[in-house]
Design an enzyme around this catalytic site. Structure first.
Site, PDB file in Angstrom:
ATOM      1  N   ASN A   1      41.868  51.158  53.504  1.00 12.79           N
ATOM      2  CA  ASN A   1      41.165  49.960  52.761  1.00 12.79           C
ATOM      3  C   ASN A   1      40.735  48.921  53.715  1.00 12.79           C
ATOM      4  O   ASN A   1      40.843  48.986  54.855  1.00 12.79           O
ATOM      5  CB  ASN A   1      41.825  49.651  51.441  1.00 12.79           C
ATOM      6  CG  ASN A   1      43.101  49.114  52.085  1.00 12.79           C
ATOM      7  OD1 ASN A   1      43.440  48.100  52.649  1.00 12.79           O
ATOM      8  ND2 ASN A   1      44.394  49.822  51.666  1.00 12.79           N
TER       9      ASN A   1
ATOM     10  N   LYS B   1      56.283  45.687  37.616  1.00 10.09           N
ATOM     11  CA  LYS B   1      56.897  45.867  38.914  1.00 10.09           C
ATOM     12  C   LYS B   1      58.271  45.026  38.886  1.00 10.09           C
ATOM     13  O   LYS B   1      58.938  44.978  39.993  1.00 10.09           O
ATOM     14  CB  LYS B   1      56.112  45.550  40.041  1.00 10.09           C
ATOM     15  CG  LYS B   1      54.772  46.574  40.143  1.00 10.09           C
ATOM     16  CD  LYS B   1      54.149  46.107  41.391  1.00 10.09           C
ATOM     17  CE  LYS B   1      52.667  46.924  41.348  1.00 10.09           C
ATOM     18  NZ  LYS B   1      52.444  47.619  42.670  1.00 10.09           N
TER      19      LYS B   1
ATOM     20  N   LYS C   1      50.838  43.698  36.121  1.00 11.43           N
ATOM     21  CA  LYS C   1      51.633  44.267  37.407  1.00 11.43           C
ATOM     22  C   LYS C   1      53.168  43.456  37.497  1.00 11.43           C
ATOM     23  O   LYS C   1      53.860  43.878  37.963  1.00 11.43           O
ATOM     24  CB  LYS C   1      50.616  43.974  38.582  1.00 11.43           C
ATOM     25  CG  LYS C   1      49.885  45.281  38.896  1.00 11.43           C
ATOM     26  CD  LYS C   1      48.942  44.983  39.901  1.00 11.43           C
ATOM     27  CE  LYS C   1      47.841  46.262  39.765  1.00 11.43           C
ATOM     28  NZ  LYS C   1      46.885  45.683  41.054  1.00 11.43           N
TER      29      LYS C   1
ATOM     30  N   LYS D   1      41.257  69.626  62.430  1.00 11.10           N
ATOM     31  CA  LYS D   1      40.317  69.099  61.892  1.00 11.10           C
ATOM     32  C   LYS D   1      39.636  69.794  60.845  1.00 11.10           C
ATOM     33  O   LYS D   1      39.162  71.123  61.031  1.00 11.10           O
ATOM     34  CB  LYS D   1      39.297  68.358  62.945  1.00 11.10           C
ATOM     35  CG  LYS D   1      38.201  67.594  62.713  1.00 11.10           C
ATOM     36  CD  LYS D   1      37.207  67.232  63.527  1.00 11.10           C
ATOM     37  CE  LYS D   1      35.948  66.538  63.033  1.00 11.10           C
ATOM     38  NZ  LYS D   1      34.649  66.498  64.154  1.00 11.10           N
TER      39      LYS D   1
ATOM     40  N   PRO E   1      54.962  55.934  47.311  1.00 14.67           N
ATOM     41  CA  PRO E   1      56.095  55.026  46.818  1.00 14.67           C
ATOM     42  C   PRO E   1      55.521  53.590  46.602  1.00 14.67           C
ATOM     43  O   PRO E   1      54.594  53.267  47.271  1.00 14.67           O
ATOM     44  CB  PRO E   1      57.156  54.842  47.938  1.00 14.67           C
ATOM     45  CG  PRO E   1      56.510  55.270  49.265  1.00 14.67           C
ATOM     46  CD  PRO E   1      55.164  56.196  48.605  1.00 14.67           C
ATOM     47  N   ASP E   2      55.850  52.933  45.331  1.00 18.22           N
ATOM     48  CA  ASP E   2      55.682  51.524  45.258  1.00 18.22           C
ATOM     49  C   ASP E   2      56.577  50.627  45.766  1.00 18.22           C
ATOM     50  O   ASP E   2      57.768  50.304  45.215  1.00 18.22           O
ATOM     51  CB  ASP E   2      55.706  51.246  43.571  1.00 18.22           C
ATOM     52  CG  ASP E   2      54.798  49.910  43.391  1.00 18.22           C
ATOM     53  OD1 ASP E   2      55.158  48.923  43.976  1.00 18.22           O
ATOM     54  OD2 ASP E   2      53.772  49.816  42.673  1.00 18.22           O
TER      55      ASP E   2
END
Ligand code: C5P
Length: 428
Positions: free
Chosen positions: A225, A361, A357, A304, A325-326
């Site tokens: 990202n 969490k 959240k 590849k 995993p969080d």
């Protein structure tokens, strides 16, 4: 040239600056750089690489620095100049400008075949480099690899700038202008000399994740990202400047390690998870600033992945993903557990999503960025944020990521550490 520099309270005043000049055309600007360093009150000793003399003379450099200039490791006649170990010890910082591709490679590989490279190896002073080279040389993977290597060792890279080059090309590789180098060197010195006190976080262990994660698809591709890591790094520096013992677990970013911060580089979410676990013991505050990839490819192809021969207009392949995993949710479940502060980069229903959240969490607070705006968030130097905790919220207007780091930590101290004895802060 109109200088934007004021010299009355420069952090360069009284500092011993060893200016290293390697053989780039930008060396014609070096006498001006020496002049500006002296104007800010710095003591300047100049050392060139042997071929830098083709671009700038020792006579000119000696005239502006007021000191004998050295260029040769074996120059026994340089009586007026300091010896190399003496110089290495004398320097408060070593500034290499211009830093050529060749010189950066010397530093990355630890060579000691010139006086200047030897000095860099023999000195414990911080190393600042202003690269200058043709844009293709700068972009070359070998150079980028060398830059990454020296960044990881704590070197500070100033620039290069984008623009017209001596070779006639246009692109990234111009040396920063001398006045800009001075401003950045001053900022560096001002920031690194901030006392570890007032110490509102003194004695606290702070673990911070920052940057993106990379989830490999095959040997040459990955899912990631746009996170730059800048906000997490700013929090790391601010926490360290308050006396915290800071461990920064960083995904791949192109940022120097904040001075005094213990940085651990990772690539995937699973690597980040295991480093966080390893450092959780006795942790007082955990900041999950990293933009951890929620999913990773279920299998990583060992070769590849090739385009299918029969691929037509609507050809597609399927990539099966599994959940990562969080990390922060695990931190919040640990017992004993640190104060857990999350970040939420949202583009819609932003406050509701962030609050959800926070609850899901089990966090103490979540810091919300609206990443749908172009001028703040991911890659920008500025950010605006809302900190949300169980019974309240505070909004902070757009400001630099470093100043946002300060006000966010102030708020976290007020919310979660004020019952404990927080040493008094100086007014900022
Ligand atoms: O990705 P998400 O919006 O859920 O991120 C919210 C918070 O959770 C952030 O602090 C992020 O660092 C953390 N997180 C994590 N592990 C994940 C996903 C997110 O620690 N797998």
């Amino acid at each position: 040239m109109t200088s934007k520099i004021a010299n009355s309270s420069s952090s360069l005043r009284g500092k011993n600056i060893l200016l290293g000049i390697s053989a780039g055309i930008a060396a014609y600007k070096s006498p001006e750089l020496v002049r500006l360093l002296k104007k800010q009150g710095a003591n300047v000793q100049v050392v060139t690489t042997p071929s830098a003399e083709k671009f700038v003379t020792h006579t000119a450099l000696q005239a502006v620095s007021g000191n004998a200039v050295r260029g040769d490791l074996w120059d026994e006649n340089a009586e007026a100049a300091m010896g190399h170990i003496e110089l290495a010890r004398w320097a408060d910082i070593i500034l290499i400008a211009p830093a050529t591709a060749n010189f950066i490679s010397d530093i990355a590989t630890g060579r000691a075949d010139s006086l200047l490279a030897t000095l860099c190896l023999a000195s414990e002073a911080p190393l600042l480099l202003a690269p200058a080279m043709n844009r293709v040389m700068w972009e070359n993977r070998a150079t980028q690899h060398n830059v990454k290597t020296i960044l990881e060792r704590g070197a500070i890279i100033l620039g290069p700038d984008d623009g017209e080059q001596a070779c006639g090309e246009v692109g990234l590789g111009r040396m920063k202008e001398p006045d800009q180098i001075i401003i950045e060197a001053e900022q560096y010195l001002a920031q690194s000399s901030q006392p570890a006190s007032p110490g509102t976080l003194s004695g606290k262990k702070i673990v911070i994740t920052a940057g993106p994660t990379r989830e490999p698809i095959d040997p040459v591709r990955y899912i990631s990202n746009y996170s730059s890591g800048k906000q997490g790094y700013a929090i790391a520096l601010a926490a360290k400047n308050r006396g915290g013992q800071v461990i920064l677990i960083s995904g791949p970013v192109n940022l120097p390690t904040p001075i005094g911060v213990n940085r651990i580089d990772v690539s995937t979410a699973q690597e980040m998870q295991s480093e966080v676990k390893r450092h959780l013991e006795n942790c007082d505050i955990f900041f999950g600033v990293a933009a951890v990839a929620d999913y990773r490819p279920l299998t990583i192809a060992s070769d590849k992945i090739k385009k299918s021969k029969s691929s037509g207009k609507n050809a597609s392949i399927k990539l099966e993903l599994e959940e990562n995993p969080d990390i922060i949710a695990e931190v919040a479940k640990a017992r004993p557990r640190p104060i857990a502060i999350g970040f939420a980069a949202e583009t819609q229903a932003i406050e509701k999503n962030a609050r959800d959240k926070l609850m899901a969490k089990g966090l103490d607070a979540i810091i919300l960025n609206d990443v749908s705006k172009d001028d703040i968030g991911f890659n920008s130097d500025e950010n605006a944020a809302t900190i949300i905790w169980r019974d309240g919220k505070s909004h902070y207007q757009k400001q630099s990521k470093s100043s946002l780091a300060e006000v966010l930590i102030d708020k976290i101290e007020d919310l979660f550490l004020s019952q404990e004895e927080v040493p008094q802060k100086e007014v900022r």
